[in-house]
Design a protein around this motif. Structure first.
Motif, PDB file in Angstrom:
ATOM      1  N   HIS A 233      64.848-112.874   5.278  1.00 13.66           N
ATOM      2  CA  HIS A 233      64.287-114.271   5.768  1.00 13.66           C
ATOM      3  C   HIS A 233      62.952-113.516   5.817  1.00 13.66           C
ATOM      4  O   HIS A 233      61.768-113.893   5.825  1.00 13.66           O
ATOM      5  N   HIS A 234      62.551-112.256   7.082  1.00 18.18           N
ATOM      6  CA  HIS A 234      61.093-112.148   6.844  1.00 18.18           C
ATOM      7  C   HIS A 234      61.497-110.843   5.956  1.00 18.18           C
ATOM      8  O   HIS A 234      62.189-110.123   5.824  1.00 18.18           O
ATOM      9  N   PRO A 235      60.307-110.826   4.362  1.00 20.16           N
ATOM     10  CA  PRO A 235      60.225-109.769   3.631  1.00 20.16           C
ATOM     11  C   PRO A 235      60.201-108.875   4.203  1.00 20.16           C
ATOM     12  O   PRO A 235      58.777-108.018   3.944  1.00 20.16           O
ATOM     13  N   VAL A 236      61.457-107.718   4.039  1.00 16.97           N
ATOM     14  CA  VAL A 236      61.256-106.439   4.328  1.00 16.97           C
ATOM     15  C   VAL A 236      60.811-105.552   2.731  1.00 16.97           C
ATOM     16  O   VAL A 236      60.321-106.509   1.961  1.00 16.97           O
ATOM     17  N   PHE A 237      60.284-104.750   2.959  1.00 19.14           N
ATOM     18  CA  PHE A 237      60.056-104.266   1.522  1.00 19.14           C
ATOM     19  C   PHE A 237      59.221-104.128   1.660  1.00 19.14           C
ATOM     20  O   PHE A 237      58.331-104.973   0.139  1.00 19.14           O
ATOM     21  N   ASP A 238      57.698-104.884   2.200  1.00 17.11           N
ATOM     22  CA  ASP A 238      57.021-105.816   2.129  1.00 17.11           C
ATOM     23  C   ASP A 238      55.340-105.135   1.830  1.00 17.11           C
ATOM     24  O   ASP A 238      54.849-104.429   2.762  1.00 17.11           O
ATOM     25  N   ARG A 239      55.195-104.799   0.557  1.00 13.78           N
ATOM     26  CA  ARG A 239      54.021-104.021  -0.313  1.00 13.78           C
ATOM     27  C   ARG A 239      52.711-104.863  -0.343  1.00 13.78           C
ATOM     28  O   ARG A 239      51.243-104.709  -0.885  1.00 13.78           O
ATOM     29  N   GLY A 240      53.401-105.706  -0.518  1.00  7.77           N
ATOM     30  CA  GLY A 240      52.196-106.981  -0.979  1.00  7.77           C
ATOM     31  C   GLY A 240      51.431-107.640   0.817  1.00  7.77           C
ATOM     32  O   GLY A 240      50.792-108.603   0.308  1.00  7.77           O
ATOM     33  N   MET A 241      51.694-106.957   1.305  1.00  4.43           N
ATOM     34  CA  MET A 241      51.391-107.727   3.011  1.00  4.43           C
ATOM     35  C   MET A 241      52.245-108.528   2.840  1.00  4.43           C
ATOM     36  O   MET A 241      50.607-109.904   3.497  1.00  4.43           O
ATOM     37  N   LEU A 242      52.888-109.457   2.701  1.00  2.03           N
ATOM     38  CA  LEU A 242      52.984-110.628   2.513  1.00  2.03           C
ATOM     39  C   LEU A 242      53.495-111.452   4.061  1.00  2.03           C
ATOM     40  O   LEU A 242      53.069-112.321   4.475  1.00  2.03           O
ATOM     41  N   ALA A 243      53.366-110.088   5.084  1.00  2.00           N
ATOM     42  CA  ALA A 243      53.497-110.360   6.579  1.00  2.00           C
ATOM     43  C   ALA A 243      52.336-110.745   7.073  1.00  2.00           C
ATOM     44  O   ALA A 243      52.771-111.485   8.234  1.00  2.00           O
ATOM     45  N   ALA A 244      51.017-110.349   6.493  1.00  2.00           N
ATOM     46  CA  ALA A 244      50.040-110.943   7.165  1.00  2.00           C
ATOM     47  C   ALA A 244      49.762-112.691   6.971  1.00  2.00           C
ATOM     48  O   ALA A 244      48.819-112.923   7.891  1.00  2.00           O
ATOM     49  N   ARG A 245      50.541-113.067   6.000  1.00  2.00           N
ATOM     50  CA  ARG A 245      50.216-114.604   5.768  1.00  2.00           C
ATOM     51  C   ARG A 245      51.662-115.078   6.400  1.00  2.00           C
ATOM     52  O   ARG A 245      52.417-116.334   6.081  1.00  2.00           O
ATOM     53  N   LEU A 246      52.324-114.814   6.900  1.00  2.00           N
ATOM     54  CA  LEU A 246      53.534-115.535   7.319  1.00  2.00           C
ATOM     55  C   LEU A 246      53.706-115.462   9.008  1.00  2.00           C
ATOM     56  O   LEU A 246      52.995-114.537  10.050  1.00  2.00           O
ATOM     57  N   THR A 247      53.889-116.411   9.654  1.00  2.00           N
ATOM     58  CA  THR A 247      53.776-116.785  11.976  1.00  2.00           C
ATOM     59  C   THR A 247      55.480-117.350  11.621  1.00  2.00           C
ATOM     60  O   THR A 247      56.325-117.914  10.767  1.00  2.00           O
ATOM     61  N   GLN A 248      55.646-116.422  13.180  1.00  2.00           N
ATOM     62  CA  GLN A 248      57.339-116.309  13.864  1.00  2.00           C
ATOM     63  C   GLN A 248      57.445-117.976  14.640  1.00  2.00           C
ATOM     64  O   GLN A 248      56.305-117.889  14.948  1.00  2.00           O
ATOM     65  N   HIS A 249      58.818-118.170  14.351  1.00  2.00           N
ATOM     66  CA  HIS A 249      58.423-119.295  15.428  1.00  2.00           C
ATOM     67  C   HIS A 249      59.868-119.432  15.682  1.00  2.00           C
ATOM     68  O   HIS A 249      61.214-119.226  14.532  1.00  2.00           O
ATOM     69  N   ARG A 250      60.270-119.840  16.683  1.00  2.00           N
ATOM     70  CA  ARG A 250      61.808-119.809  17.226  1.00  2.00           C
ATOM     71  C   ARG A 250      61.941-121.151  17.966  1.00  2.00           C
ATOM     72  O   ARG A 250      61.159-121.388  18.606  1.00  2.00           O
ATOM     73  N   ASP A 251      62.859-121.641  17.362  1.00  2.00           N
ATOM     74  CA  ASP A 251      63.415-123.271  17.750  1.00  2.00           C
ATOM     75  C   ASP A 251      64.702-123.595  18.761  1.00  2.00           C
ATOM     76  O   ASP A 251      65.678-122.558  18.152  1.00  2.00           O
TER      77      ASP A 251
END
Length: 517
Positions: A233-251
């Motif tokens: 779901h969210h990329p753990v072990f993220d060394r490519g800083m992908l977290a900065a290019r993802l936004t979370q939402h809950r439905d």
């Protein structure tokens, strides 16, 4: 506290139990290790196994019990108004490749279901994005034209089978809906029959990239593999800083029985009213109406019960349906619209990721399985759309810079503001005595932010309020009785155990007696 509508529990998980798989108890190796057993992870593992690779799947909880088990189960290439945006930001070729890849995934689900002989309630349905406000019509006309130019059987219409009028809608034929867990139950069984291994309760906590990739689980067991797929779901072990290019939402999701004669015969979605998504599923002699909406960022909503109530009231007013069940789903979206599927790191072609499906992970997960399997088994002959989804794609960071900046501003705001609130007496700074049974709050105890839940018996469950991912403070979701991080969407139960990443470690537990000294 509001009275929540219906009974908590996903319809899919209640009607398709997946057999348990054993935990991992000894060190082992494989050609490919897949982390995560949702639709993206299992689809990837199954494709690789069919290609002759030795595959092991490591799931932190139960198979398909995360995002996949709480979806709405739509298989569609129409993703609200994605095509007009893609055409403008990425070009017409990108829009065409996006449509082709999504339709390829839809067809593949039907082929696999036939091959495995599984009844996964696969039903052909048109997909419609609609608006009730006339001011939204021009945007939908543009989307219909863009979707048609991208190769979809798309048109603009003003009449639908919904029991209320709309101002306009994009209608795409040749789409489908299904029961995702019945599909994945068959996929998992066939994977094991082919020699693949699935291990549940095997949370991977570290990944070392040496001569071979080495994964370590929370129990200390290790797995070595030539390649690794991170489908968490969210990329753990993220060394490519992908977290900065993802936004979370809950439905939030509510459901209730509907007579067959009132079935609106399609899959519908609108971004109005905080989003409303509608479909039905087989349910006894009739149908089950499934409605999704009330989108919010995890960890930011203090009135989740009120949102459930609004969604249930909307369902009753529009369809005359009484809600009998409710659940919630969480997903993330890439800031430049296109999911991230491909190598996780710029300098290593052994670790791959699938993320950022923006709520369209059913077709997206199947697409990811086909794409990643091809990249691993035939890297010199990638799929035509590999570059479109590549997390390293040129221009992606630049195109999404404003959205990235906003997302990081929100993270920084929560990191600072939530701490100030616990110091100067903001909304979360209450005393233990203020916490009613079933509630939770963040308090300051001996100078430390403490997440405190009082169960129905009156017992206190104190935890560190510091998310183990990157240190933001969690907040309480009273409707689901979970602790959620507003920065990157990690979720924990009331005992601090991780329910959803990117966090890998539980919240630290405190002694309840410390609260009364």
């Amino acid at each position: 506290m509001n009275r929540l509508p219906g009974t908590s529990g996903s319809h899919w998980m209640r009607t398709a139990a997946i057999p348990a798989h054993p935990p991992l108890t000894e060190d082992t190796d494989a050609d490919v290790a897949v982390i995560g057993a949702g639709i993206a992870g299992l689809s990837t593992a199954w494709e690789l196994s069919r290609a002759g690779r030795r595959v092991i799947v490591l799931e932190a909880g139960r198979v398909a019990a995360g995002v996949t088990g709480h979806t709405t189960g739509k298989l569609t290439a129409l993703h609200t108004t994605v095509y007009d945006g893609l055409r403008s930001s990425h070009g017409p070729d990108a829009a065409r490749l996006y449509a082709e890849s999504q339709m390829d995934a839809l067809r593949h689900v039907a082929e696999v279901a036939t091959e495995l002989g599984v009844d996964c309630e696969l039903e052909p349905r048109p997909a419609l994005t609609y608006c009730e406000d006339p001011e939204g019509v021009d945007a939908l006309r543009a989307e219909a034209e863009a979707a048609k130019s991208a190769g979809l059987d798309a048109s603009f219409v003003t009449e639908t089978d919904l029991p209320y009028p709309v101002a306009g809608a994009v209608r795409v034929e040749g789409q489908a809906q299904f029961h995702p867990l019945k599909y994945l139950r068959a996929l998992a069984a066939d994977l094991v029959a082919r020699g693949g291994r699935i291990h549940e309760h095997a949370r991977v906590t570290s990944l070392d990239r040496e001569e071979r990739c080495r994964l370590t689980t929370s129990s200390g067991v290790t797995v070595t593999a030539e390649s690794v797929v991170v489908a968490t779901h969210h990329p753990v072990f993220d060394r490519g800083m992908l977290a900065a290019r993802l936004t979370q939402h809950r439905d939030l999701v509510v459901a209730g029985p509907l007579p067959s004669g009132q079935d609106p015969q399609g899959m519908y979605i609108t971004t109005e009213d905080g989003k409303r998504s509608v479909r039905t599923a087989p349910y006894g002699d009739g149908r089950l109406l499934i409605v999704t909406g009330e989108v919010f960022a995890p960890g930011t909503e203090g009135d989740t019960e009120g949102r459930y109530t609004r969604l249930a009231e909307w369902t009753r007013e529009r369809f005359g349906v009484t809600v009998t069940h409710r659940w919630a789903a969480q997903d993330n979206a890439a800031t430049d619209t296109v999911p991230l599927i491909g190598p996780l790191h710029h300098d290593d072609h052994r670790v791959f990721v699938a993320s950022g499906f923006a709520g369209w992970g059913m077709a997206g997960g199947v697409l990811a399985g086909r794409l990643l399997s091809g990249l691993i088994t035939a890297p010199d002959a990638p799929a035509a759309w590999a570059d479109l989804y590549d997390p390293r794609r040129p221009g992606s960071v630049l195109r999404s810079a404003p959205a990235v900046a906003k997302a990081q501003w929100d993270v920084g705001k929560h990191f600072v503001k939530d701490r100030l609130d616990t110091v100067v007496g903001g909304d979360v700074a209450r005393t233990v005595d203020d916490i009613e049974p079933g509630e939770g709050a963040v308090l300051r105890v001996d100078g430390k932010p403490c997440a405190v839940h009082r169960d129905e018996a009156g017992n206190l469950h104190p935890l560190s309020a510091v998310c183990t991912h990157l240190g933001c403070l969690v907040s309480f979701n009273p409707a689901e009785r979970t602790w959620e991080c507003p920065c990157h969407g990690s979720r924990y139960d009331t005992d601090g155990e991780v329910l959803q990443g990117p966090a890998l470690q539980p919240l630290e537990r405190y002694d309840p007696e410390d609260l009364t000294r």
